[in-house]
Write a protein that holds these residues in place. Structure first.
Motif, short mmCIF file in Angstrom:
data_model
loop_
_atom_site.label_atom_id
_atom_site.label_comp_id
_atom_site.label_asym_id
_atom_site.label_seq_id
_atom_site.Cartn_x
_atom_site.Cartn_y
_atom_site.Cartn_z
N ASP A 1 -3.96 -20.59 11.65
CA ASP A 1 -5.18 -19.89 12.08
C ASP A 1 -5.73 -18.95 11.01
O ASP A 1 -6.93 -18.73 10.94
CB ASP A 1 -4.91 -19.09 13.36
CG ASP A 1 -4.62 -20.00 14.55
OD1 ASP A 1 -5.41 -20.93 14.77
OD2 ASP A 1 -3.62 -19.77 15.24
N GLY B 1 -16.30 -21.86 6.99
CA GLY B 1 -16.49 -22.52 8.27
C GLY B 1 -16.12 -23.99 8.28
O GLY B 1 -16.62 -24.75 9.12
N ASP C 1 -13.25 -26.80 8.75
CA ASP C 1 -11.91 -27.16 9.19
C ASP C 1 -11.25 -28.02 8.12
O ASP C 1 -11.86 -28.96 7.61
CB ASP C 1 -11.96 -27.93 10.52
CG ASP C 1 -12.16 -27.02 11.71
OD1 ASP C 1 -11.34 -26.11 11.89
OD2 ASP C 1 -13.14 -27.23 12.45
N ASN D 1 -14.63 -18.41 12.45
CA ASN D 1 -15.72 -18.40 13.43
C ASN D 1 -16.99 -17.83 12.84
O ASN D 1 -18.10 -18.24 13.17
CB ASN D 1 -15.32 -17.59 14.67
CG ASN D 1 -14.30 -18.32 15.52
OD1 ASN D 1 -14.32 -19.54 15.63
ND2 ASN D 1 -13.39 -17.56 16.13
N LYS D 2 -16.82 -16.84 11.94
CA LYS D 2 -17.97 -16.22 11.26
C LYS D 2 -17.81 -16.43 9.76
O LYS D 2 -17.21 -15.62 9.06
CB LYS D 2 -18.05 -14.73 11.59
CG LYS D 2 -18.30 -14.43 13.06
CD LYS D 2 -18.39 -12.94 13.32
CE LYS D 2 -18.67 -12.65 14.79
NZ LYS D 2 -18.74 -11.18 15.05
#
Length: 367
Positions: free
Chosen positions: A189, A225, A227, A256-257
């Motif tokens: 993460d 951003g 993945d 996320n940002k």
């Protein structure tokens, strides 16, 4: 967001897959990758391929006991054509070749030109095949590995997925080749110093990267951003798993940002040509651009010109910012002498103006 929702994919393929054992190009390990790319395009996804392998592909044509830098460039020039022919044989759609150096990516106007070229290819159904231009670049001008190059390409075109193909299942908590109890890390993460400690530093016999460069690439990509997946590309079933929205290796989760494109470019792509050492005690909290004047100068390292990217550090070595310099290293070395500054008029622009431009400042003080 699952893989089925992704629209733009960058996939990096290494030398070990393309030219195993340095015996020239072979399609054996690439069929599953090619089928995956074809399926992605059928599903409406745009794909950019970052392909290593030119040196490994060309090596068989050169009988030499030692591989000099010049000989390596000749191998790259020879192998590049073989590599492109191989990819062309695997597809029934057009491909485009882009050979890049770190200078191309670090120069803002050239970076934008690369982005525009990639976008135009994708818009017209042409798949770009990107590689580092090993035939011309010197060591200090290299990206150095195609893991990081693939992340730079992915961020330039606003991709939403980066796939790093390798010969292990993903990131392990320790070297799986020497520890039987090594555990695969399925999801990351947030990339921290502990993440880097898991990298073994091992390098493929045919490539230039290892697990560390893949983590570096993932850090670049996720902050924009994107993945990122590390997977074992020698196992073709892993691509089927990805298409079925399963995690086939290690998934580095996108921010996320995301960081803005311009700041991301300055942070991760633009290369610092030198360093400015400043007295952090002289700097006020807030906008570093407004507080960084010649009065804070302690030392200058390296040679650079007006407009180059420089690294700003304090006297303890902490990185404070990467920014575009308003002055050359020659002039800043002159202004770093306090006796010289004392002789200048208090209202002189050399004393009052900021050393750095306010264009795309990457503040690094918390890193």
């Amino acid at each position: 967001m699952s893989f089925s929702d992704k629209k733009r994919v960058v996939i990096k393929v290494g030398s070990a897959l393309i030219a195993p054992n340095n015996t020239g190009c072979s399609p054996h390990n690439l069929l599953a990758i090619a089928q995956f790319i074809v399926k992605c395009r059928q599903l409406g996804k745009q794909v950019v391929l970052v392909s290593s392998g030119s040196v490994a592909a060309g090596k068989k044509w050169f009988d030499a006991p030692e591989m000099s830098k010049t000989l390596k460039k000749a191998m790259a020039a020879t192998g590049q054509t073989s590599m492109m022919k191989l990819w062309d044989r695997l597809f029934d759609f057009p491909t485009a070749q882009l050979l890049l150096t770190n200078d191309d990516l670090s120069h803002r106007e050239r970076y934008i030109s690369i982005k525009d070229t990639l976008e135009a290819c994708l818009e017209h159904g042409v798949m770009p095949v990107v590689n580092e231009n090993d035939t011309v670049t010197s060591d200090d001008r290299k990206v150095g590995d195609n893991d990081n190059l693939s992340a730079m390409v992915a961020t330039s075109i606003g991709a939403d997925t980066l796939i790093l193909c390798t010969d292990v299942a993903g990131l392990y908590d320790k070297n799986p080749h020497s520890h039987d109890d090594a555990k695969l890390i399925k999801t990351v993460d947030k990339i921290t110093s502990s993440t880097y400690l898991m990298a073994t530093g091992a390098v493929s016999s045919t490539g230039t990267g290892g697990m560390r460069t893949k983590i570096e690439a993932a850090e670049k990509a996720t902050s924009h951003g994107i993945d990122t997946y590390i997977l074992d590309a020698f196992n073709g079933k892993n691509f089927e798993l990805l298409l079925d929205n399963s995690n086939p290796g290690t998934h580095f989760v996108a921010f996320n940002k995301p960081v803005s494109s311009a700041i991301h470019w300055r942070t991760h792509t633009s290369k610092a040509r030198g360093e400015v050492i400043v007295d952090e005690a002289d700097m006020e909290l807030g906008d570093i651009q407004d507080t960084l004047t010649s009065s804070s100068l302690l030392a200058i390292n390296g040679e650079f010109s007006v407009g180059d990217t420089i690294m700003v550090k304090n006297d303890s070595g902490k990185k404070l910012a990467k920014a575009k310099t308003n002055y050359s290293s020659c002039l800043l070395n002159y202004l770093a002498d306090k006796d010289i500054r004392d002789k200048l008029d208090d209202n002189s622009s050399l004393l009052t103006d900021s050393i750095i431009s306010d264009e795309h400042i990457a503040v690094l003080g918390t890193q």
